[in-house]
Design a protein around this motif. Structure first.
Motif, PDB file in Angstrom:
ATOM      1  N   ASN A  79     -62.649  66.177  -6.333  1.00 40.88           N
ATOM      2  CA  ASN A  79     -62.219  65.534  -7.915  1.00 40.88           C
ATOM      3  C   ASN A  79     -61.824  66.082  -9.276  1.00 40.88           C
ATOM      4  O   ASN A  79     -61.423  65.955 -10.167  1.00 40.88           O
ATOM      5  N   ASN A  93     -53.832  68.430   0.512  1.00 39.34           N
ATOM      6  CA  ASN A  93     -54.579  66.725   0.514  1.00 39.34           C
ATOM      7  C   ASN A  93     -54.378  65.422   0.725  1.00 39.34           C
ATOM      8  O   ASN A  93     -53.804  65.055   0.962  1.00 39.34           O
ATOM      9  N   HIS A  95     -54.352  61.468  -0.082  1.00 40.54           N
ATOM     10  CA  HIS A  95     -54.429  60.575  -0.497  1.00 40.54           C
ATOM     11  C   HIS A  95     -54.837  59.112  -0.526  1.00 40.54           C
ATOM     12  O   HIS A  95     -53.903  59.117   0.626  1.00 40.54           O
ATOM     13  N   ARG A 103     -49.941  56.736  -7.098  1.00 39.63           N
ATOM     14  CA  ARG A 103     -49.856  59.085  -7.852  1.00 39.63           C
ATOM     15  C   ARG A 103     -51.023  58.270  -8.991  1.00 39.63           C
ATOM     16  O   ARG A 103     -50.902  57.657  -9.838  1.00 39.63           O
ATOM     17  N   ASP A 131     -49.656  65.052  -7.668  1.00 44.65           N
ATOM     18  CA  ASP A 131     -49.061  64.341  -6.202  1.00 44.65           C
ATOM     19  C   ASP A 131     -47.650  64.404  -6.320  1.00 44.65           C
ATOM     20  O   ASP A 131     -47.384  63.299  -5.361  1.00 44.65           O
TER      21      ASP A 131
END
Length: 287
Positions: A79, A93, A95, A103, A131
């Motif tokens: 993070n 990544n 997510h 995002r 993001d």
């Protein structure tokens, strides 16, 4: 192609479980924050302890990677902001949303609280924009009623575990067709803080209901304030009301639960984490 796997908690472990043959494994595994001895033992089933690292931010991770020749990195829940790393490595990544929606931090919390019918998980390329990188893979599942963040996370990571091995093979073969992560379709959410867990949205019973259940698994669960005292709420049930009450009024209480009025003819029962026998039954309370 050689790669490194980094992240937090059990996120990277779920990826490791999907890989099958040792030749698919990463050269190193890095966890931003140290984990319990038991969880570390699970990780060491997949990699030699000399190539397992924990406790780092971006600068330290860069130093570790200097000792390995990797072509790309997979991040599953580190993070900190990747900035310098992007100058040297391609980073994929994980997510917990269906990008470009949600995002930012705590996307799964907000998706459940906001009442999304479906929740998603995405693998995307990291770019300097938060993001914003191209989407490499994405799946969505139904958001169940009364589901907590922990249960939803488990469901999404199971989807990831079932699909990552095939994704990795196709990625290494350069057979992944990226999808645009369009800014004009993006939504952004803020990082949650403990105060966000307070229940104050009494004009929207469904929102209160979703918030209680979503946060029931979290370190900062939903709560109410009565007489300047914080009281944790564990569960919620919707009820119909007759009569007129102000939103957020306690209309009845038992030792460990409250009936609270919401919008017209709608109420909610809140199951509490402690008894409230000290409340005065002849006093009016407003949450």
């Amino acid at each position: 192609m050689n790669w490194a796997l980094v992240g937090n908690n059990d996120g990277p472990l779920r990826i490791l479980k999907s890989l099958g043959e040792p030749q698919n494994f990463p050269l190193l595994i890095g966890l931003q924050k140290p984990v319990s001895a038991g969880l570390q033992r699970e990780y060491l089933k997949y990699i030699d302890k000399d190539h397992f690292f924990s406790g780092f931010e971006e600068d330290r991770l860069l130093q570790i990677l200097e000792n390995y020749k990797v072509n790309f990195i997979v991040n599953c829940f580190c993070n900190f902001r990747f900035i310098k790393l992007l100058e040297y490595y391609k980073v994929l990544n994980i997510h917990l949303s269906a990008l470009p929606k949600y995002r930012g931090r705590h996307p799964l919390h907000w998706a459940l609280i906001n009442g999304e019918d479906k929740i998603g998980i995405t693998i995307h390329e990291m770019t300097p924009g938060f993001d914003e990188g191209p989407i490499c893979w994405q799946e969505m599942i139904k958001a169940e009623d009364k589901i907590s963040v922990a249960s939803a996370r488990e469901n999404l990571l199971t989807v990831l575990e079932n699909n990552f091995s095939d994704f990795l093979i196709n990625f290494k073969k350069a057979e992944i067709k990226n999808i645009k992560n369009l800014n004009e379709e993006a939504t952004y959410i803020k990082r949650r803080i403990p105060a966000d867990s307070r229940l104050v949205e009494w004009k929207n019973r469904d929102l209160v209901y979703r918030k209680v259940w979503a946060l029931s698994s979290e370190r900062n669960p939903a709560y109410i304030m009565i007489n300047n005292k914080k009281i944790i709420v564990r569960e919620a049930e919707k009820i119909a009301l007759t009569g007129k009450f102000k939103e957020g009024s306690i209309i009845y209480f038992r030792k460990d639960s409250l009936e609270v009025s919401c919008e017209e003819n709608k109420g909610i029962i809140l199951k509490l984490a402690e008894d409230i026998l000290d409340l005065n039954r002849h006093q009016s309370y407003k949450l």
